[in-house]
Design a protein around this motif. Structure first.
Motif, PDB file in Angstrom:
ATOM      1  N   ALA A 126     -41.158  -0.186 -34.160  1.00 10.82           N
ATOM      2  CA  ALA A 126     -40.925   0.343 -35.495  1.00 10.82           C
ATOM      3  C   ALA A 126     -40.280   1.714 -35.424  1.00 10.82           C
ATOM      4  N   ILE A 127     -39.245   1.885 -36.238  1.00 13.53           N
ATOM      5  CA  ILE A 127     -38.657   3.198 -36.450  1.00 13.53           C
ATOM      6  C   ILE A 127     -39.008   3.594 -37.876  1.00 13.53           C
ATOM      7  N   THR A 128     -39.686   4.721 -38.015  1.00 12.20           N
ATOM      8  CA  THR A 128     -40.094   5.191 -39.323  1.00 12.20           C
ATOM      9  C   THR A 128     -39.221   6.370 -39.748  1.00 12.20           C
ATOM     10  N   GLY A 129     -39.299   6.709 -41.037  1.00 10.10           N
ATOM     11  CA  GLY A 129     -38.462   7.784 -41.540  1.00 10.10           C
ATOM     12  C   GLY A 129     -38.816   9.142 -40.964  1.00 10.10           C
ATOM     13  N   HIS A 130     -40.068   9.303 -40.578  1.00 11.31           N
ATOM     14  CA  HIS A 130     -40.540  10.558 -39.998  1.00 11.31           C
ATOM     15  C   HIS A 130     -41.419  10.224 -38.804  1.00 11.31           C
ATOM     16  N   GLY A 131     -41.295  10.988 -37.733  1.00  2.38           N
ATOM     17  CA  GLY A 131     -42.073  10.743 -36.539  1.00  2.38           C
ATOM     18  C   GLY A 131     -41.300   9.954 -35.509  1.00  2.38           C
ATOM     19  N   VAL A 132     -41.946   9.705 -34.381  1.00  2.61           N
ATOM     20  CA  VAL A 132     -41.276   9.054 -33.257  1.00  2.61           C
ATOM     21  C   VAL A 132     -41.322   7.534 -33.391  1.00  2.61           C
TER      22      VAL A 132
END
Length: 283
Positions: free
Chosen positions: A242-248
Motif C-alpha cells: 500500500a502507498i498512502t497519501g502520507h507516510g511510508v
C-alpha cells in the motif's frame, strides 16, 4: 483555468522523507514532497508511458516535473493525472503542471465541484484532538480550484484511464469523492488518505515519518462513519502493498496486521476524542 492565491501559497511544513523516492513495484514509484506523497505509475525509461497520481503540496509542480523527467525523460508528459481527492496537499502543484502538460485530469464525480470552482471544502478543524498539525491547520487552504477545461469524472465502470488492470474504489469520509486505486493481480493499493502510515496530526511524527497505522488526517475529515466503512472495504481487499497519501509505503505482514487492527479498533485508533465533526456516539 483559475486558482485561489491561498491554494498556491507555500506551506512551511516538511519531513525527513521530503525529496526521497521509493520504487515500490517496478511500475509504482512513490515520491515524497514535504509531507505528502505523489505516485508515478509506469516502468521507468526514456519515453515510456506513465500516469501521475495526485499532485502534491502548493508550489510543488516544478519538483514533480523534475522528478518525472528523471524517470521518464524530458518532453514526455503523463497520459493523465488521477486525483484521489482534491484537498490542497494533493492538488497543490496541478496548476503549474497543467500550464506545461496539456493532459486530462480524472477524479470522482463528487469531487468535481471542488475542482471546478463551485464549492469549497469545510474549513480545517483546528479544535480536533490529536496534535500540533491540527492546531496549525487554520493556515491550510480549503478553497476550490477551477480546472474545468481539464477535469473529467472517472469512468462509471470503475476502470482507471491509462492504468490497465486497475480499478478505482469509492472510499469517502476524508472527502465526499475520495477514491483509492487497486490492482487485483498483485493486490497493490494506492490508498490516498483513506488511511495513512504516519500520525498526521503530530508535528514530530510527521517530521520523523515514524511508521504507524492511522486513520485519515483528523483536521480535514468531516465524516467518520464513512471513513470507517472505507477502511473496512480496503481491509477486505487484502492488499499486499500500500502507498498512502502520507507516510511510508508498507507491505506484507506489517500491512496485513496493522490494517486489520485499524479495522477492528477504528474508533480508538482513528476517531478523535473531540472535534467539530465528531458525534458523541463515535468517540
Amino acid at each position: 483555468m483559475e486558482n485561489s492565491s491561498s491554494t498556491e501559497r507555500f506551506q512551511p511544513v516538511t519531513s525527513v522523507g521530503s525529496g526521497i523516492g521509493i520504487e515500490v513495484t517496478p511500475d509504482l514509484y512513490c515520491y515524497t514532497i514535504q509531507i505528502v506523497n505523489v505516485i508515478f505509475y509506469g516502468i521507468a525509461g526514456e519515453g515510456n508511458d506513465w500516469v501521475l497520481i495526485d499532485a502534491g503540496m502548493p508550489t510543488s509542480g516544478g519538483k514533480i516535473k523534475e522528478e518525472a523527467e528523471k524517470r521518464f525523460g524530458k518532453n514526455n508528459p503523463p497520459k493523465a493525472i488521477i486525483l484521489t481527492h482534491g484537498h490542497f496537499d494533493h492538488i497543490g502543484g496541478i496548476i503549474e503542471l497543467l500550464e506545461v502538460w496539456d493532459v486530462p485530469v480524472y477524479a470522482h464525480e463528487l469531487e468535481l465541484p471542488y475542482l471546478t470552482g463551485k464549492k469549497n471544502y469545510p474549513e480545517p478543524d483546528t479544535t480536533v484532538e490529536g496534535g500540533m498539525v491540527s492546531k496549525m491547520s487554520f493556515a491550510f487552504p480549503h478553497e476550490s480550484i477551477d480546472i474545468s477545461e481539464y477535469i473529467q469524472p472517472l469512468p462509471i465502470d470503475h476502470t482507471v484511464p491509462f492504468m490497465p488492470n486497475w480499478k478505482w474504489i469509492h472510499t469517502p469520509g476524508h472527502s465526499e469523492g475520495h477514491v483509492s486505486l487497486f490492482r487485483n493481480e498483485d493486490h497493490a493499493l494506492i490508498a490516498g488518505d483513506a488511511f495513512v502510515t504516519v500520525k498526521q496530526e503530530s508535528l514530530y511524527k510527521v517530521f520523523t515519518q515514524e511508521k504507524e497505522i492511522s486513520g485519515p488526517p483528523r483536521y480535514l475529515t468531516p465524516d467518520w462513519e464513512a471513513s470507517e466503512s472505507s477502511v473496512n472495504i480496503l481491509e477486505a481487499m487484502d492488499p499486499a502493498v500500500a502507498i498512502t497519501g502520507h507516510g511510508v509505503p508498507v507491505s506484507g505482514e506489517w500491512l496485513k496486521e496493522n490494517l486489520t487492527e485499524l479495522k477492528n479498533n477504528f474508533k480508538s485508533i482513528a476517531v478523535p476524542d473531540y472535534g467539530k465533526f465528531v458525534k458523541d456516539d463515535q468517540c
